[in-house]
Each structure stands twice: as C-alpha cells, then as structure tokens.
Design an enzyme around this catalytic site. Sequence first.
Site, PDB file in Angstrom:
ATOM      1  N   HIS A  34       0.749  -1.173   0.064  1.00  0.00           N
ATOM      2  CA  HIS A  34       0.218   0.167  -0.157  1.00  0.00           C
ATOM      3  C   HIS A  34       0.831   1.242   0.109  1.00  0.00           C
ATOM      4  O   HIS A  34       2.040   1.286  -0.191  1.00  0.00           O
ATOM      5  CB  HIS A  34      -1.061   0.086   1.184  1.00  0.00           C
ATOM      6  CG  HIS A  34      -0.343  -0.194   2.424  1.00  0.00           C
ATOM      7  ND1 HIS A  34       0.475   0.615   2.999  1.00  0.00           N
ATOM      8  CD2 HIS A  34      -0.345  -1.309   3.429  1.00  0.00           C
ATOM      9  CE1 HIS A  34       0.900   0.018   4.311  1.00  0.00           C
ATOM     10  NE2 HIS A  34       0.374  -1.123   4.320  1.00  0.00           N
ATOM     11  N   HIS A  37       3.836   1.343   2.214  1.00  0.00           N
ATOM     12  CA  HIS A  37       5.258   0.696   1.709  1.00  0.00           C
ATOM     13  C   HIS A  37       6.019   1.351   0.611  1.00  0.00           C
ATOM     14  O   HIS A  37       7.226   1.305   0.520  1.00  0.00           O
ATOM     15  CB  HIS A  37       4.718  -1.163   1.015  1.00  0.00           C
ATOM     16  CG  HIS A  37       4.186  -1.601   2.100  1.00  0.00           C
ATOM     17  ND1 HIS A  37       2.847  -2.212   2.190  1.00  0.00           N
ATOM     18  CD2 HIS A  37       4.829  -2.219   3.346  1.00  0.00           C
ATOM     19  CE1 HIS A  37       2.656  -3.042   3.054  1.00  0.00           C
ATOM     20  NE2 HIS A  37       3.742  -3.067   3.697  1.00  0.00           N
ATOM     21  N   GLN A  61       6.664 -15.626  12.458  1.00  0.00           N
ATOM     22  CA  GLN A  61       6.250 -14.332  13.232  1.00  0.00           C
ATOM     23  C   GLN A  61       4.719 -14.479  13.587  1.00  0.00           C
ATOM     24  O   GLN A  61       4.250 -13.351  14.123  1.00  0.00           O
ATOM     25  CB  GLN A  61       6.504 -13.148  12.759  1.00  0.00           C
ATOM     26  CG  GLN A  61       5.984 -12.490  11.244  1.00  0.00           C
ATOM     27  CD  GLN A  61       6.755 -11.365  10.632  1.00  0.00           C
ATOM     28  OE1 GLN A  61       7.758 -11.408  10.398  1.00  0.00           O
ATOM     29  NE2 GLN A  61       5.881 -10.140  10.726  1.00  0.00           N
ATOM     30  N   SER A 186      -1.880  -3.510   5.837  1.00  0.00           N
ATOM     31  CA  SER A 186      -2.350  -4.759   4.856  1.00  0.00           C
ATOM     32  C   SER A 186      -3.522  -5.369   5.591  1.00  0.00           C
ATOM     33  O   SER A 186      -4.438  -5.695   4.906  1.00  0.00           O
ATOM     34  CB  SER A 186      -1.181  -5.781   4.589  1.00  0.00           C
ATOM     35  OG  SER A 186      -0.082  -5.242   4.006  1.00  0.00           O
TER      36      SER A 186
END
Length: 294
Positions: A34, A37, A61, A186
């Site tokens: 998006h 970034h 993660q 995101s």
Amino acid sequence: MRIVNTVAELRDAVRVWRSAGQNIALVPTMGNLHSGHLALVDAAKKKADRVVVSIFVNPTQFGIGEDFETYPRTEAEDRQKLSACGADLLFQPAVSAVYTSDAKTVVSVSGLSEGYCGAFRPGHFDGVATVVCKLFNIVQPDVALFGLKDFQQLTVIRTMVRDLNIPVEIVGVATVREASGLAMSSRNGYLSAEEKTTAAKLYQTLCVARDAILAGAQSFQEVERKAILFLQESGFQPDYFSVCRVSDLKKADRDDMDLVLLAAVRLSKTRLIDNVCFSRKPQFHSDVLLSKGN
C-alpha cells in the site's frame, strides 16, 4: 525491475552493484503493498543507489490461530507497484529458500520483545528479529527502512543491529495514513466500510492522549485509563494503551521527556496497532530568542 527468488540470484545482483561502487537499500515487506510501503521505497531511493524490496510472508512471526494462511497475498499487483515506483530488484523467496527444514537458530531481543504486542503474540518478535537478521545477511544492505507504525518492531530491530554489530543503518519512516487518520496497513482490508470509520478513532484517541499530556496532565495512568475506556465504548477490544519512554519502551514517568503512546486494539476479527511519538521538551523559536536578546 529484476525479480529473483533465490539467495544466489540476489547475491549475484548485489555483487555487480558493489563492484560498480554502488550502495544498497533494503525495504523488507510481507507484500500486499500500500502507500505506506511505497513511501519506504521512495525514501530508500533517496538514501541509496540501488533499492531491494523483499516480499516474504514470514511464518515464524505468526502464532497459532493467527492469519498466516489467509494473510493477503497480491503478488502481481505488488510487482506492478514496485516497478512503477522505481525499485531495482524484488526478492521474493519461498520459505525453503529462507529457512532450512532443520533450522535451530533464533534471534531474540530480550527486554523489548516480551511486552505490548509481544505479550499478546508470544514469539512474534523472535520471528521478526530472526528473519530481518537473515535478510540483512543475505542482502548485506547499507541501509534498511521500516515504518514507524510498528514502533516496538522498529525498536527491536534497532537494538538487534546495535547489539550484534550489524553494519546497517536503520531508518524509520513516518506512518502513512488514510484521510481519516487510520494508519495504512495490509490488515485494513479485513475491515468493512463501517469498521473503517470506527477504526479511525484509534488514531484520534492517541492524539487526544498526547494533547492531554502536553497540556500538563498529571497522571499518565489516568490518561491511559480514559483512553482505554473511550476505545471500549467505541467498540474496540483494547489489548493495551501505554505511555512509554521512546528510548527503551519502559513505562514513562513524569521526568521522561521523549514519549511514545503505544496502542493495540481488536475490532471484530482485525487487530490494529498504532502509536504517536512526541516530546515534552520546551520548543524555543528563533524569534523568541531574538526578542529576549534585544
């Protein structure tokens, strides 16, 4: 823009750039790109001759029951966006290219990884530190850029780089927000239109708390209590809302000047994080100083 999937291909490209005397920036991402970034890529282009962007949804993660399998993956769109904004190379490896099947090494930054998001996502920051360390070893960038939205993550990475003497400059880039103030993420794609309207209240709450502290609120605990109550009344399930020191993320006291408000909430099935950094130090302006000297 060149696209590579293996460590060997990436290192070949980096070797050519190094031999030409060029320096390299890395922007690590998990894709579904998006404007936030792309702001990192734009900042990277100003810091280095060549920009490498990695897209890797890192399994280590994600905890049990989290959204690793359903995390949004938009590879074709991501490639178009990166090419249009001038990235030089996209590193898009498979999990097997990053982790061996019998990997035994984990990078852990103690004292910073256990609280806040770490308390609600056990092992998350070990996964972050490990994959970022691996990417630094693979790419060997001169500079790496991360968004300020995840301030705890940025602090973990900066500390890891310092403690392990990794020769990479870490640059934090300001959070990009939607018109409502909602931080770009995101996971915003999980929100309905109505939920997006509600989600914007998280940043509003952070700003109200910041302004209360700057106006002289005597109790940080009371600021936190009011913020959590407002978030609950607005339809959120708060994980935490904390007034912290920027330097080490410890709970702030009245003598601390450089502060960060850290917050994480759940709205329906979506978890949102945000923060606001600010200083309580007096701001002296040149016109004031000149008037005092006359």
